[in-house]
Design a protein around this motif. Sequence first.
Motif, mmCIF file in Angstrom:
data_model
loop_
_atom_site.group_PDB
_atom_site.id
_atom_site.type_symbol
_atom_site.label_atom_id
_atom_site.label_comp_id
_atom_site.label_asym_id
_atom_site.label_seq_id
_atom_site.Cartn_x
_atom_site.Cartn_y
_atom_site.Cartn_z
ATOM 1 N N THR A 1 0.851 -1.199 -0.189
ATOM 2 C CA THR A 1 -0.062 0.070 0.014
ATOM 3 C C THR A 1 0.926 1.293 -0.015
ATOM 4 O OG1 THR A 1 -1.887 1.243 1.191
ATOM 5 C CG2 THR A 1 -0.122 0.259 2.593
ATOM 6 N N THR A 2 0.183 2.388 -0.358
ATOM 7 C CA THR A 2 0.964 3.699 -0.211
ATOM 8 C C THR A 2 -0.120 4.616 0.256
ATOM 9 O OG1 THR A 2 2.467 5.241 -1.337
ATOM 10 C CG2 THR A 2 0.793 4.172 -2.648
ATOM 11 N N ASP A 3 0.456 5.705 1.015
ATOM 12 C CA ASP A 3 -0.523 6.738 1.373
ATOM 13 C C ASP A 3 0.422 8.001 1.744
ATOM 14 O OD1 ASP A 3 -2.827 8.192 2.271
ATOM 15 O OD2 ASP A 3 -3.691 6.362 2.905
ATOM 16 N N PHE A 4 0.169 9.082 1.409
ATOM 17 C CA PHE A 4 0.610 10.395 1.478
ATOM 18 C C PHE A 4 -0.281 11.430 1.407
ATOM 19 C CE2 PHE A 4 1.297 9.056 -2.878
ATOM 20 C CZ PHE A 4 0.839 10.048 -3.518
ATOM 21 N N PHE A 5 0.141 12.712 1.902
ATOM 22 C CA PHE A 5 -0.778 13.822 1.991
ATOM 23 C C PHE A 5 0.069 14.946 2.294
ATOM 24 C CE2 PHE A 5 -2.666 11.528 5.786
ATOM 25 C CZ PHE A 5 -1.637 12.126 6.960
ATOM 26 N N THR A 6 -0.739 16.325 2.374
ATOM 27 C CA THR A 6 -0.289 17.496 2.889
ATOM 28 C C THR A 6 -0.343 17.718 4.466
ATOM 29 O OG1 THR A 6 -2.276 18.591 1.994
ATOM 30 C CG2 THR A 6 -0.164 18.416 0.629
ATOM 31 N N ALA B 1 2.438 8.598 9.054
ATOM 32 C CA ALA B 1 2.946 7.336 9.123
ATOM 33 C C ALA B 1 1.961 6.575 9.518
ATOM 34 C CB ALA B 1 4.398 7.337 9.846
ATOM 35 N N THR B 2 1.290 6.934 10.872
ATOM 36 C CA THR B 2 0.285 6.111 11.295
ATOM 37 C C THR B 2 -0.991 5.708 10.447
ATOM 38 O OG1 THR B 2 0.701 7.097 13.310
ATOM 39 C CG2 THR B 2 -1.270 5.922 13.156
ATOM 40 N N ASN B 3 -1.275 6.772 9.455
ATOM 41 C CA ASN B 3 -2.161 6.578 8.584
ATOM 42 C C ASN B 3 -1.724 5.590 7.409
ATOM 43 O OD1 ASN B 3 -4.815 7.848 7.056
ATOM 44 N ND2 ASN B 3 -3.284 7.923 5.578
ATOM 45 N N ALA B 4 -0.686 5.563 6.933
ATOM 46 C CA ALA B 4 -0.146 4.804 5.991
ATOM 47 C C ALA B 4 -0.064 3.420 6.426
ATOM 48 C CB ALA B 4 1.220 5.203 5.286
ATOM 49 N N ALA C 1 9.717 5.798 2.433
ATOM 50 C CA ALA C 1 9.406 7.231 2.699
ATOM 51 C C ALA C 1 8.975 7.919 1.261
ATOM 52 C CB ALA C 1 10.613 8.100 3.446
ATOM 53 N N ILE C 2 7.887 8.577 1.350
ATOM 54 C CA ILE C 2 7.622 9.505 0.088
ATOM 55 C C ILE C 2 7.720 10.983 0.728
ATOM 56 C CG2 ILE C 2 5.835 10.032 -1.505
ATOM 57 C CD1 ILE C 2 4.648 6.734 -0.928
ATOM 58 N N LEU C 3 8.332 11.721 0.064
ATOM 59 C CA LEU C 3 8.568 13.108 0.554
ATOM 60 C C LEU C 3 8.597 13.961 -0.644
ATOM 61 C CD1 LEU C 3 9.442 14.880 3.003
ATOM 62 C CD2 LEU C 3 11.918 14.588 2.237
ATOM 63 N N GLY C 4 7.928 15.073 -0.551
ATOM 64 C CA GLY C 4 7.829 16.301 -1.394
ATOM 65 C C GLY C 4 7.912 17.474 -0.732
ATOM 66 N N MET C 5 8.838 18.373 -0.767
ATOM 67 C CA MET C 5 9.113 19.569 -0.130
ATOM 68 C C MET C 5 9.326 20.799 -0.810
ATOM 69 S SD MET C 5 8.539 19.041 3.327
ATOM 70 C CE MET C 5 7.475 17.684 3.382
ATOM 71 N N PRO C 6 8.660 22.012 -0.547
ATOM 72 C CA PRO C 6 8.911 23.213 -1.266
ATOM 73 C C PRO C 6 10.456 23.707 -1.060
ATOM 74 C CG PRO C 6 7.264 23.727 0.567
ATOM 75 C CD PRO C 6 7.578 22.206 0.603
ATOM 76 N N VAL C 7 11.228 23.395 -1.638
ATOM 77 C CA VAL C 7 12.787 23.806 -1.133
ATOM 78 C C VAL C 7 12.752 25.516 -1.396
ATOM 79 C CG1 VAL C 7 15.077 23.783 -2.189
ATOM 80 C CG2 VAL C 7 13.612 21.863 -2.357
ATOM 81 N N GLY C 8 13.508 25.791 -0.413
ATOM 82 C CA GLY C 8 13.556 27.276 -0.491
ATOM 83 C C GLY C 8 12.305 28.108 0.592
ATOM 84 N N ARG C 9 11.378 27.252 0.951
ATOM 85 C CA ARG C 9 10.161 27.801 1.657
ATOM 86 C C ARG C 9 10.028 27.153 3.038
ATOM 87 N NH1 ARG C 9 4.717 27.519 -1.249
ATOM 88 N NH2 ARG C 9 4.199 29.007 0.315
ATOM 89 N N ILE C 10 10.685 26.024 3.240
ATOM 90 C CA ILE C 10 10.859 25.418 4.555
ATOM 91 C C ILE C 10 12.262 24.951 4.981
ATOM 92 C CG2 ILE C 10 10.389 23.130 3.258
ATOM 93 C CD1 ILE C 10 8.552 22.211 5.520
ATOM 94 N N ALA C 11 12.478 25.327 6.168
ATOM 95 C CA ALA C 11 13.953 24.987 6.695
ATOM 96 C C ALA C 11 14.110 23.565 6.824
ATOM 97 C CB ALA C 11 13.817 25.648 8.188
ATOM 98 N N ALA D 1 5.183 4.158 1.524
ATOM 99 C CA ALA D 1 4.873 3.141 0.942
ATOM 100 C C ALA D 1 5.074 1.938 2.012
ATOM 101 C CB ALA D 1 5.391 2.780 -0.419
ATOM 102 N N VAL D 2 4.215 0.962 2.255
ATOM 103 C CA VAL D 2 4.248 0.058 3.296
ATOM 104 C C VAL D 2 4.050 -1.369 2.820
ATOM 105 C CG1 VAL D 2 3.704 -0.426 5.556
ATOM 106 C CG2 VAL D 2 3.310 1.819 4.785
ATOM 107 N N ILE D 3 4.877 -2.288 3.201
ATOM 108 C CA ILE D 3 4.748 -3.914 3.030
ATOM 109 C C ILE D 3 4.357 -4.518 4.084
ATOM 110 C CG2 ILE D 3 6.074 -5.791 1.911
ATOM 111 C CD1 ILE D 3 5.426 -3.407 -0.185
ATOM 112 N N GLY D 4 3.332 -5.389 4.042
ATOM 113 C CA GLY D 4 3.270 -6.111 5.006
ATOM 114 C C GLY D 4 2.760 -7.732 4.813
#
Length: 348
Positions: free
Chosen positions: A66-71, A85-88, A104-114, A152-155
Amino acid sequence: MSDAPVRLSTLAHGGGCGCKLDPAVLRTLLADQPVAGPFERLLVGNETADDAAVWALDDGTCVIATTDFFTPMVDDPHDFGRIAATNAISDVYAMGGRPIMALAILGMPVGRIAPEMVAAILKGGASICAEAGIPVAGGHSIDTPEPIYGLAVIGTCRREEVRRNADAKPGDALILTKPLGVGVYSAAIKREGLPEGGYADFIATTTRLNRVGADLAQDPAVHAITDVTGFGILGHGLELARGAGLTVVIEADALPLLPAAEALARDGFVTGASHRNWAAFGEAVDLPEGCPAWRRHLLTDPQTSGGLLVACAPAAATAALARIREAGFDQASVIGRTEAGSARIRIV
Protein backbone atom coordinates in the motif's frame (compact mmCIF):
# COMPACT_ATOMS: atom_id res chain seq x y z
CA MET A 1 14.38 32.24 3.66
CA SER A 2 12.68 34.38 6.30
CA ASP A 3 13.54 33.74 9.95
CA ALA A 4 9.83 33.86 10.85
CA PRO A 5 8.44 30.43 11.78
CA VAL A 6 6.46 28.76 9.03
CA ARG A 7 3.05 27.26 9.76
CA LEU A 8 3.09 24.03 7.82
CA SER A 9 -0.69 23.98 7.42
CA THR A 10 -0.61 27.32 5.60
CA LEU A 11 1.64 25.88 2.88
CA ALA A 12 -1.06 23.49 1.66
CA HIS A 13 -4.48 24.07 0.12
CA GLY A 14 -5.84 21.07 2.06
CA GLY A 15 -4.55 18.71 4.66
CA GLY A 16 -4.44 15.07 5.69
CA CYS A 17 -6.88 12.69 4.04
CA GLY A 18 -9.10 15.68 3.38
CA CYS A 19 -6.90 16.45 0.39
CA LYS A 20 -7.91 13.25 -1.39
CA LEU A 21 -9.40 13.69 -4.83
CA ASP A 22 -13.13 14.36 -4.86
CA PRO A 23 -14.65 10.83 -4.81
CA ALA A 24 -16.90 11.67 -7.76
CA VAL A 25 -13.88 12.83 -9.77
CA LEU A 26 -11.95 9.74 -8.72
CA ARG A 27 -14.73 7.45 -9.95
CA THR A 28 -14.67 9.23 -13.31
CA LEU A 29 -10.90 8.91 -13.59
CA LEU A 30 -10.97 5.20 -12.77
CA ALA A 31 -14.06 4.31 -14.79
CA ASP A 32 -12.14 3.41 -17.95
CA GLN A 33 -9.10 1.97 -16.21
CA PRO A 34 -8.66 -1.79 -16.46
CA VAL A 35 -9.03 -3.89 -13.34
CA ALA A 36 -5.81 -5.43 -12.13
CA GLY A 37 -6.24 -8.39 -14.44
CA PRO A 38 -6.53 -12.17 -14.27
CA PHE A 39 -3.55 -12.85 -12.02
CA GLU A 40 -4.29 -15.96 -9.99
CA ARG A 41 -2.18 -14.87 -7.03
CA LEU A 42 -3.57 -11.34 -6.84
CA LEU A 43 -6.16 -11.86 -4.12
CA VAL A 44 -7.06 -8.18 -3.73
CA GLY A 45 -6.61 -5.57 -6.45
CA ASN A 46 -8.55 -2.45 -7.38
CA GLU A 47 -11.93 -4.06 -7.93
CA THR A 48 -13.56 -3.07 -4.60
CA ALA A 49 -11.64 0.08 -3.60
CA ASP A 50 -9.99 -1.89 -0.82
CA ASP A 51 -7.23 -0.59 1.45
CA ALA A 52 -4.24 -2.40 -0.07
CA ALA A 53 -3.21 -4.93 -2.69
CA VAL A 54 -2.65 -8.53 -1.60
CA TRP A 55 -0.51 -11.11 -3.42
CA ALA A 56 -0.36 -14.80 -2.43
CA LEU A 57 2.95 -16.65 -2.30
CA ASP A 58 3.37 -20.41 -2.71
CA ASP A 59 3.54 -21.23 0.99
CA GLY A 60 0.25 -19.53 1.90
CA THR A 61 1.90 -16.30 2.98
CA CYS A 62 0.45 -13.13 1.48
CA VAL A 63 2.28 -9.91 0.69
CA ILE A 64 0.32 -6.71 1.35
CA ALA A 65 1.35 -3.52 -0.44
CA THR A 66 0.00 0.00 0.00
CA THR A 67 0.96 3.66 -0.19
CA ASP A 68 -0.50 6.78 1.38
CA PHE A 69 0.70 10.37 1.57
CA PHE A 70 -0.76 13.85 1.99
CA THR A 71 -0.18 17.51 2.80
CA PRO A 72 0.04 18.74 6.41
CA MET A 73 -2.96 19.26 8.65
CA VAL A 74 -0.90 20.40 11.64
CA ASP A 75 1.93 22.88 12.06
CA ASP A 76 4.28 20.76 14.18
CA PRO A 77 6.51 18.89 11.69
CA HIS A 78 7.21 15.97 14.01
CA ASP A 79 3.48 15.47 14.60
CA PHE A 80 2.82 15.71 10.85
CA GLY A 81 5.29 12.89 10.25
CA ARG A 82 3.76 10.77 13.01
CA ILE A 83 0.20 11.21 11.72
CA ALA A 84 1.13 10.48 8.10
CA ALA A 85 3.06 7.34 9.03
CA THR A 86 0.28 6.02 11.29
CA ASN A 87 -2.24 6.60 8.52
CA ALA A 88 -0.17 4.79 5.89
CA ILE A 89 0.56 1.75 8.07
CA SER A 90 -3.14 1.45 8.90
CA ASP A 91 -3.91 0.04 5.45
CA VAL A 92 -1.89 -3.08 6.23
CA TYR A 93 -3.68 -3.61 9.54
CA ALA A 94 -7.02 -3.08 7.79
CA MET A 95 -6.25 -6.03 5.50
CA GLY A 96 -5.54 -8.26 8.49
CA GLY A 97 -1.77 -8.07 8.10
CA ARG A 98 1.30 -6.93 9.99
CA PRO A 99 3.77 -4.45 8.45
CA ILE A 100 7.37 -5.51 7.82
CA MET A 101 8.96 -2.39 6.27
CA ALA A 102 8.26 1.05 4.83
CA LEU A 103 9.64 3.44 2.22
CA ALA A 104 9.36 7.19 2.74
CA ILE A 105 7.61 9.43 0.20
CA LEU A 106 8.67 13.06 0.53
CA GLY A 107 7.89 16.22 -1.43
CA MET A 108 9.04 19.57 -0.04
CA PRO A 109 8.96 23.17 -1.32
CA VAL A 110 12.70 23.83 -1.36
CA GLY A 111 13.49 27.37 -0.24
CA ARG A 112 10.19 27.78 1.64
CA ILE A 113 10.75 25.36 4.49
CA ALA A 114 13.80 24.96 6.71
CA PRO A 115 15.77 21.72 6.42
CA GLU A 116 15.34 21.24 10.17
CA MET A 117 11.58 21.05 9.72
CA VAL A 118 11.92 18.45 6.98
CA ALA A 119 14.20 16.41 9.22
CA ALA A 120 11.60 16.61 11.99
CA ILE A 121 8.90 15.29 9.65
CA LEU A 122 11.08 12.31 8.74
CA LYS A 123 11.94 11.66 12.38
CA GLY A 124 8.27 11.74 13.30
CA GLY A 125 7.46 9.15 10.67
CA ALA A 126 10.40 6.99 11.68
CA SER A 127 9.29 7.08 15.33
CA ILE A 128 5.91 5.59 14.40
CA CYS A 129 7.56 2.96 12.22
CA ALA A 130 9.76 2.05 15.19
CA GLU A 131 6.62 1.75 17.34
CA ALA A 132 5.18 -0.60 14.70
CA GLY A 133 8.42 -2.57 14.77
CA ILE A 134 9.46 -1.86 11.18
CA PRO A 135 12.34 -0.02 9.47
CA VAL A 136 12.14 2.86 7.03
CA ALA A 137 14.20 1.01 4.46
CA GLY A 138 14.48 3.77 1.84
CA GLY A 139 12.32 6.19 -0.07
CA HIS A 140 12.20 8.98 -2.61
CA SER A 141 12.05 12.77 -2.41
CA ILE A 142 11.23 15.59 -4.85
CA ASP A 143 10.83 19.37 -4.86
CA THR A 144 7.10 20.20 -4.75
CA PRO A 145 5.00 23.38 -4.36
CA GLU A 146 3.40 22.01 -1.17
CA PRO A 147 4.78 19.77 1.59
CA ILE A 148 3.92 16.11 1.07
CA TYR A 149 4.87 13.15 3.24
CA GLY A 150 3.80 9.55 3.58
CA LEU A 151 4.91 5.97 3.24
CA ALA A 152 4.76 2.97 0.98
CA VAL A 153 4.28 0.02 3.34
CA ILE A 154 4.77 -3.72 2.85
CA GLY A 155 3.15 -6.25 5.17
CA THR A 156 2.37 -9.94 5.36
CA CYS A 157 -0.34 -12.28 6.62
CA ARG A 158 -1.57 -15.80 6.11
CA ARG A 159 -4.03 -16.31 3.28
CA GLU A 160 -6.87 -17.21 5.64
CA GLU A 161 -6.31 -13.98 7.58
CA VAL A 162 -6.85 -11.60 4.65
CA ARG A 163 -9.79 -9.33 5.46
CA ARG A 164 -11.33 -7.51 2.52
CA ASN A 165 -13.82 -4.65 2.69
CA ALA A 166 -16.27 -6.68 0.57
CA ASP A 167 -16.90 -9.78 2.67
CA ALA A 168 -19.47 -8.61 5.21
CA LYS A 169 -22.49 -10.89 5.64
CA PRO A 170 -26.16 -10.05 6.26
CA GLY A 171 -26.80 -9.44 9.95
CA ASP A 172 -23.19 -8.60 10.83
CA ALA A 173 -22.57 -6.20 13.67
CA LEU A 174 -20.50 -3.13 12.73
CA ILE A 175 -17.83 -1.86 15.12
CA LEU A 176 -15.92 1.43 14.77
CA THR A 177 -12.66 1.52 16.71
CA LYS A 178 -11.88 5.27 16.81
CA PRO A 179 -14.00 8.39 17.35
CA LEU A 180 -15.04 10.62 14.45
CA GLY A 181 -14.27 14.32 14.16
CA VAL A 182 -10.69 14.49 12.90
CA GLY A 183 -11.73 16.64 9.93
CA VAL A 184 -13.54 19.28 11.98
CA TYR A 185 -10.62 19.33 14.41
CA SER A 186 -8.21 19.90 11.52
CA ALA A 187 -10.39 22.76 10.26
CA ALA A 188 -10.28 24.28 13.74
CA ILE A 189 -6.50 23.87 13.89
CA LYS A 190 -6.07 25.73 10.61
CA ARG A 191 -8.36 28.55 11.81
CA GLU A 192 -6.85 28.51 15.32
CA GLY A 193 -10.24 27.66 16.84
CA LEU A 194 -9.47 24.41 18.67
CA PRO A 195 -10.56 24.40 22.33
CA GLU A 196 -8.11 23.80 25.17
CA GLY A 197 -7.05 20.16 25.29
CA GLY A 198 -8.32 19.56 21.79
CA TYR A 199 -4.90 19.21 20.19
CA ALA A 200 -3.87 16.48 22.63
CA ASP A 201 -7.06 14.54 21.86
CA PHE A 202 -6.44 15.00 18.15
CA ILE A 203 -2.85 13.74 18.30
CA ALA A 204 -3.77 10.82 20.55
CA THR A 205 -6.28 9.40 18.05
CA THR A 206 -4.38 10.14 14.83
CA THR A 207 -1.14 8.55 16.09
CA ARG A 208 -2.69 5.40 17.56
CA LEU A 209 -1.70 2.44 15.41
CA ASN A 210 -4.56 0.21 14.25
CA ARG A 211 -2.55 -2.92 14.95
CA VAL A 212 -5.63 -4.55 16.52
CA GLY A 213 -6.76 -5.27 12.95
CA ALA A 214 -4.15 -8.02 12.64
CA ASP A 215 -5.40 -9.62 15.86
CA LEU A 216 -9.06 -9.42 14.79
CA ALA A 217 -8.24 -11.11 11.48
CA GLN A 218 -7.34 -14.30 13.32
CA ASP A 219 -11.01 -14.67 14.31
CA PRO A 220 -13.15 -16.35 11.61
CA ALA A 221 -16.20 -14.52 13.00
CA VAL A 222 -14.66 -11.24 11.81
CA HIS A 223 -15.74 -11.13 8.17
CA ALA A 224 -14.60 -7.73 6.84
CA ILE A 225 -12.39 -4.82 7.89
CA THR A 226 -11.68 -1.44 6.33
CA ASP A 227 -10.23 1.75 7.71
CA VAL A 228 -12.20 4.99 7.76
CA THR A 229 -10.20 7.81 6.20
CA GLY A 230 -10.82 10.63 3.74
CA PHE A 231 -14.30 9.63 2.55
CA GLY A 232 -15.70 9.56 6.09
CA ILE A 233 -17.81 6.90 7.75
CA LEU A 234 -20.44 7.27 5.00
CA GLY A 235 -18.02 6.85 2.12
CA HIS A 236 -16.13 3.90 3.52
CA GLY A 237 -19.31 2.35 4.86
CA LEU A 238 -20.77 2.61 1.38
CA GLU A 239 -17.70 0.88 -0.08
CA LEU A 240 -18.36 -1.98 2.34
CA ALA A 241 -22.04 -2.02 1.35
CA ARG A 242 -21.29 -2.01 -2.37
CA GLY A 243 -18.58 -4.64 -2.08
CA ALA A 244 -20.84 -7.06 -0.22
CA GLY A 245 -24.10 -6.08 -1.94
CA LEU A 246 -25.73 -5.20 1.39
CA THR A 247 -27.42 -2.31 3.17
CA VAL A 248 -25.39 -0.76 5.98
CA VAL A 249 -27.44 0.57 8.88
CA ILE A 250 -25.72 3.13 11.14
CA GLU A 251 -27.14 4.21 14.48
CA ALA A 252 -26.28 7.91 14.60
CA ASP A 253 -26.34 8.18 18.39
CA ALA A 254 -23.96 5.22 18.71
CA LEU A 255 -21.16 6.86 16.72
CA PRO A 256 -18.18 7.72 18.96
CA LEU A 257 -17.04 11.34 18.61
CA LEU A 258 -14.00 13.31 19.70
CA PRO A 259 -14.97 15.45 22.72
CA ALA A 260 -15.44 18.76 20.87
CA ALA A 261 -16.51 17.35 17.49
CA GLU A 262 -20.21 18.16 17.78
CA ALA A 263 -19.60 21.69 19.07
CA LEU A 264 -17.04 22.41 16.34
CA ALA A 265 -19.32 21.09 13.62
CA ARG A 266 -22.19 23.21 14.96
CA ASP A 267 -19.87 26.25 14.84
CA GLY A 268 -19.07 25.71 11.18
CA PHE A 269 -15.63 24.10 11.39
CA VAL A 270 -16.31 21.88 8.39
CA THR A 271 -13.88 20.91 5.65
CA GLY A 272 -14.45 21.25 1.94
CA ALA A 273 -13.91 17.50 1.70
CA SER A 274 -16.99 16.94 3.86
CA HIS A 275 -19.14 18.79 1.33
CA ARG A 276 -17.52 16.93 -1.58
CA ASN A 277 -18.12 13.60 0.14
CA TRP A 278 -21.82 14.34 0.58
CA ALA A 279 -22.14 15.42 -3.06
CA ALA A 280 -20.56 12.13 -4.12
CA PHE A 281 -22.31 9.72 -1.72
CA GLY A 282 -25.48 11.46 -0.60
CA GLU A 283 -27.75 9.88 -3.21
CA ALA A 284 -27.01 6.44 -1.70
CA VAL A 285 -27.74 7.53 1.88
CA ASP A 286 -31.10 7.57 3.66
CA LEU A 287 -31.13 10.14 6.47
CA PRO A 288 -33.81 10.33 9.14
CA GLU A 289 -36.26 13.19 8.90
CA GLY A 290 -34.93 16.30 10.59
CA CYS A 291 -31.30 15.16 10.62
CA PRO A 292 -29.34 18.28 11.65
CA ALA A 293 -26.64 19.67 9.38
CA TRP A 294 -23.92 19.22 11.99
CA ARG A 295 -24.61 15.47 12.18
CA ARG A 296 -24.50 15.09 8.42
CA HIS A 297 -21.18 16.94 8.36
CA LEU A 298 -19.73 14.49 10.87
CA LEU A 299 -21.01 11.54 8.83
CA THR A 300 -19.02 12.82 5.84
CA ASP A 301 -16.15 14.24 7.92
CA PRO A 302 -12.81 13.13 6.40
CA GLN A 303 -10.85 11.07 8.90
CA THR A 304 -7.08 11.14 8.75
CA SER A 305 -5.62 8.05 10.42
CA GLY A 306 -9.15 7.07 11.42
CA GLY A 307 -10.43 3.90 12.99
CA LEU A 308 -11.23 0.48 11.61
CA LEU A 309 -14.77 -0.40 10.55
CA VAL A 310 -15.21 -4.06 11.47
CA ALA A 311 -18.03 -6.38 10.35
CA CYS A 312 -18.42 -9.49 12.47
CA ALA A 313 -20.99 -12.14 13.30
CA PRO A 314 -23.45 -10.67 15.81
CA ALA A 315 -22.74 -13.40 18.37
CA ALA A 316 -19.06 -12.43 18.33
CA ALA A 317 -19.57 -8.67 18.62
CA THR A 318 -19.31 -8.43 22.41
CA ALA A 319 -16.05 -10.36 22.51
CA ALA A 320 -14.61 -8.46 19.55
CA LEU A 321 -15.50 -5.10 21.11
CA ALA A 322 -13.90 -6.13 24.41
CA ARG A 323 -10.75 -7.18 22.56
CA ILE A 324 -10.59 -3.82 20.76
CA ARG A 325 -11.07 -1.84 23.96
CA GLU A 326 -8.44 -3.91 25.76
CA ALA A 327 -6.06 -2.89 22.96
CA GLY A 328 -6.49 0.76 23.98
CA PHE A 329 -9.42 1.90 21.85
CA ASP A 330 -11.56 3.15 24.71
CA GLN A 331 -14.26 4.72 22.53
CA ALA A 332 -14.73 1.73 20.23
CA SER A 333 -18.45 1.09 19.77
CA VAL A 334 -20.96 -1.08 17.96
CA ILE A 335 -22.42 1.48 15.54
CA GLY A 336 -24.86 -0.56 13.49
CA ARG A 337 -25.36 -3.65 11.37
CA THR A 338 -25.66 -4.96 7.84
CA GLU A 339 -28.89 -6.11 6.26
CA ALA A 340 -29.88 -7.84 3.04
CA GLY A 341 -30.89 -5.23 0.51
CA SER A 342 -29.53 -2.76 -2.01
CA ALA A 343 -26.08 -1.25 -1.56
CA ARG A 344 -27.05 1.79 0.47
CA ILE A 345 -26.55 3.32 3.89
CA ARG A 346 -29.46 3.99 6.19
CA ILE A 347 -28.97 6.28 9.18
CA VAL A 348 -31.32 5.63 12.10
